[in-house]
Design a protein around this motif. Structure first.
Motif, mmCIF file in Angstrom:
data_model
loop_
_atom_site.group_PDB
_atom_site.id
_atom_site.type_symbol
_atom_site.label_atom_id
_atom_site.label_comp_id
_atom_site.label_asym_id
_atom_site.label_seq_id
_atom_site.Cartn_x
_atom_site.Cartn_y
_atom_site.Cartn_z
ATOM 1 N N ASN A 106 -6.155 -7.062 6.276
ATOM 2 C CA ASN A 106 -5.714 -5.812 6.875
ATOM 3 C C ASN A 106 -4.801 -6.140 8.059
ATOM 4 O OD1 ASN A 106 -5.352 -3.299 7.964
ATOM 5 N ND2 ASN A 106 -7.517 -2.845 8.273
ATOM 6 N N ASN B 181 0.834 -1.212 0.000
ATOM 7 C CA ASN B 181 0.000 0.000 0.000
ATOM 8 C C ASN B 181 0.862 1.252 0.000
ATOM 9 O OD1 ASN B 181 0.538 -0.880 2.882
ATOM 10 N ND2 ASN B 181 -0.274 1.184 3.238
ATOM 11 N N ASN C 89 -5.535 -2.423 3.019
ATOM 12 C CA ASN C 89 -5.868 -3.479 2.064
ATOM 13 C C ASN C 89 -6.782 -3.004 0.947
ATOM 14 O OD1 ASN C 89 -7.671 -3.309 4.381
ATOM 15 N ND2 ASN C 89 -8.771 -5.049 3.537
ATOM 16 N N VAL C 90 -7.338 -1.791 1.070
ATOM 17 C CA VAL C 90 -8.098 -1.201 -0.036
ATOM 18 C C VAL C 90 -7.482 0.138 -0.440
ATOM 19 C CG1 VAL C 90 -10.269 -2.417 0.252
ATOM 20 C CG2 VAL C 90 -9.840 -0.402 1.642
ATOM 21 N N CYS C 91 -6.185 0.230 -0.304
ATOM 22 C CA CYS C 91 -5.418 1.401 -0.746
ATOM 23 C C CYS C 91 -5.776 1.749 -2.189
ATOM 24 C CB CYS C 91 -3.933 1.064 -0.637
ATOM 25 S SG CYS C 91 -2.804 2.239 -1.419
ATOM 26 N N PRO D 276 -7.894 5.444 2.518
ATOM 27 C CA PRO D 276 -7.946 4.161 3.226
ATOM 28 C C PRO D 276 -6.716 3.910 4.094
ATOM 29 C CG PRO D 276 -8.650 3.882 0.957
ATOM 30 C CD PRO D 276 -8.090 5.272 1.069
ATOM 31 N N CYS D 277 -5.544 4.250 3.587
ATOM 32 C CA CYS D 277 -4.330 4.050 4.380
ATOM 33 C C CYS D 277 -4.344 4.927 5.628
ATOM 34 C CB CYS D 277 -3.092 4.340 3.538
ATOM 35 S SG CYS D 277 -2.745 3.105 2.267
ATOM 36 N N SER E 64 -15.129 -7.733 2.026
ATOM 37 C CA SER E 64 -13.826 -8.014 2.634
ATOM 38 C C SER E 64 -12.843 -8.349 1.526
ATOM 39 C CB SER E 64 -13.933 -9.175 3.627
ATOM 40 O OG SER E 64 -12.697 -9.423 4.257
ATOM 41 N N ASN F 131 -9.850 -11.639 8.262
ATOM 42 C CA ASN F 131 -10.300 -10.306 7.862
ATOM 43 C C ASN F 131 -11.818 -10.233 7.757
ATOM 44 O OD1 ASN F 131 -8.815 -7.714 6.903
ATOM 45 N ND2 ASN F 131 -10.558 -7.882 5.525
ATOM 46 N N ARG G 142 -14.514 -8.008 9.978
ATOM 47 C CA ARG G 142 -15.453 -7.086 9.342
ATOM 48 C C ARG G 142 -16.892 -7.357 9.796
ATOM 49 N NH1 ARG G 142 -15.435 -2.964 7.148
ATOM 50 N NH2 ARG G 142 -16.244 -3.364 5.037
ATOM 51 N N ARG H 253 -6.961 1.224 6.726
ATOM 52 C CA ARG H 253 -7.528 0.209 5.831
ATOM 53 C C ARG H 253 -6.620 0.029 4.604
ATOM 54 N NH1 ARG H 253 -13.242 0.536 6.440
ATOM 55 N NH2 ARG H 253 -13.480 -0.994 4.756
#
Length: 340
Positions: free
Chosen positions: A287, A88, A101-103, A94-95, A283, A151, A155, A99
């Motif tokens: 993360n 990321n 993992n969805v950068c 998101p970072c 998901s 993950n 969530r 979060r």
């Protein structure tokens, strides 16, 4: 050195490539084991919009540090490691909110850059996780799929005494089952249409299994819950057409975790969502779940090798792909042995 390379959709082969070097800030890992994942199959089939060909796939792998690049002082040559494939930027929204993992600039090892189906691979030092004594490199190659399970469960925010239903008893469904049990969820129902998969789910501790092809799933769930429905539902089958039924099966205030990347639209009945005040969460990847899963494996609360149906050398990987394409019922997790 040898690698498994996908040149285009349905075009893959074993190739001789140049030995990579440890770039500044990176670590060169001599790969020991790598697992074949469903997303690797999507790349081979041309169903992954993010990949750029040619690509050496593989995002589930573990090995031994062979060299370190300039600026790396917290990883040593000879250490046993596994690799988090999520890269990321650290700066986007998101970072900034935790979060990564969805950068918005997300890269995944084995998708956006070369992965673990090669004898040696260079990866960012920050993605390397040391392995505790007693955790084998074969088991460690499977840390990544268990982070997917950890993950989606986070969530969904399980509460004490929540029931969990898992759609799909493939590898991801079975990892969700194992992680949920390790986290203290005792009542777990698994649904699938393949009896051998359901048998494996029972062996791994499912409270009950349901073959949706032969049983009325909604009637069974209504009976077992007194008509209340399921508080937690994880969709590891990833079939968009199942969403309306999942909504009906969910209890009021239930939480639904979706994992599929299928672009086919799903019918969503807004009434079902609103009247029950359901929470539906996506998901993606993991993360920062590697430390948690490594600890669960090291303490033997997870049994990753129970998922392995085949261990094959890299030279037999094209045959493994053919088997997974044409006889998926014969395999669970296929583990590729690359080095030692």
């Amino acid at each position: 050195m040898q690698a498994f390379q996908v040149r285009a959709a349905h075009d893959y082969h074993l190739a001789e490539i140049e030995l990579p070097q440890a770039a500044p800030g990176e670590v060169l890992v001599r790969v020991a084991f790598a697992g074949i994942c469903g997303s690797d199959m999507h790349i081979i089939h041309g169903d992954n919009a993010f990949v750029r060909f040619p690509r050496i796939t593989g995002h589930e792998f573990a090995g031994i540090v062979e060299a370190v690049g300039d600026g790396v002082d917290d990883v040593a040559i000879g250490e046993r490691v596994c690799i988090d494939p999520v890269i990321n930027c650290g700066e986007c929204y998101p970072c900034r909110i935790g979060r990564p993992n969805v950068c918005t600039a997300l890269e995944v090892i084995g998708v956006h850059r070369n992965g673990g189906f090669e004898e040696q691979v260079s990866v960012p030092a920050g993605n390397v996780h040391r392995l505790p004594e007693g955790l084998g490199l074969d088991a460690a190659a499977l840390v990544e799929p268990y982070t997917i399970a950890a993950n989606v469960l986070e969530r969904m925010q399980p509460l004490p005494d929540d029931r969990l239903m898992i759609f799909g008893a493939g590898v991801i469904g079975l990892t969700i089952l194992q992680v949920a049990k390790a986290q203290g969820i005792d009542d777990i129902t698994v649904s699938d249409v393949i009896d051998t998969r359901l048998e494996t789910a029972r062996e791994l501790g499912a409270t009950r299994t349901i073959n949706g092809r032969h049983e009325d799933l909604e009637a069974v769930v209504a009976e077992m819950t007194g008509g209340e429905g399921m508080p937690l539902i994880a969709d590891a089958a990833c079939v968009p057409a199942l969403l309306p039924q999942i909504l009906r099966l969910a209890s009021p205030a239930g939480r639904i975790g979706l994992l599929g990347f299928n672009p086919t639209p799903s019918d969503l009945v807004q009434l079902e969502v609103i009247k029950k005040e359901l929470t539906i969460v996506g998901s993606r990847l993991n993360n920062r779940k590697f430390p948690e899963v490594i600890e669960l494996m090291a303490s033997q609360r997870l049994d990753p090798l129970a998922l392995v149906s085949h261990r094959l050398p890299l030279a037999e990987m094209p045959g493994a792909i053919d088997m997974l394409d044409h006889h998926p019922e014969k395999a669970r997790k296929v583990l590729i042995r690359i080095g030692t």
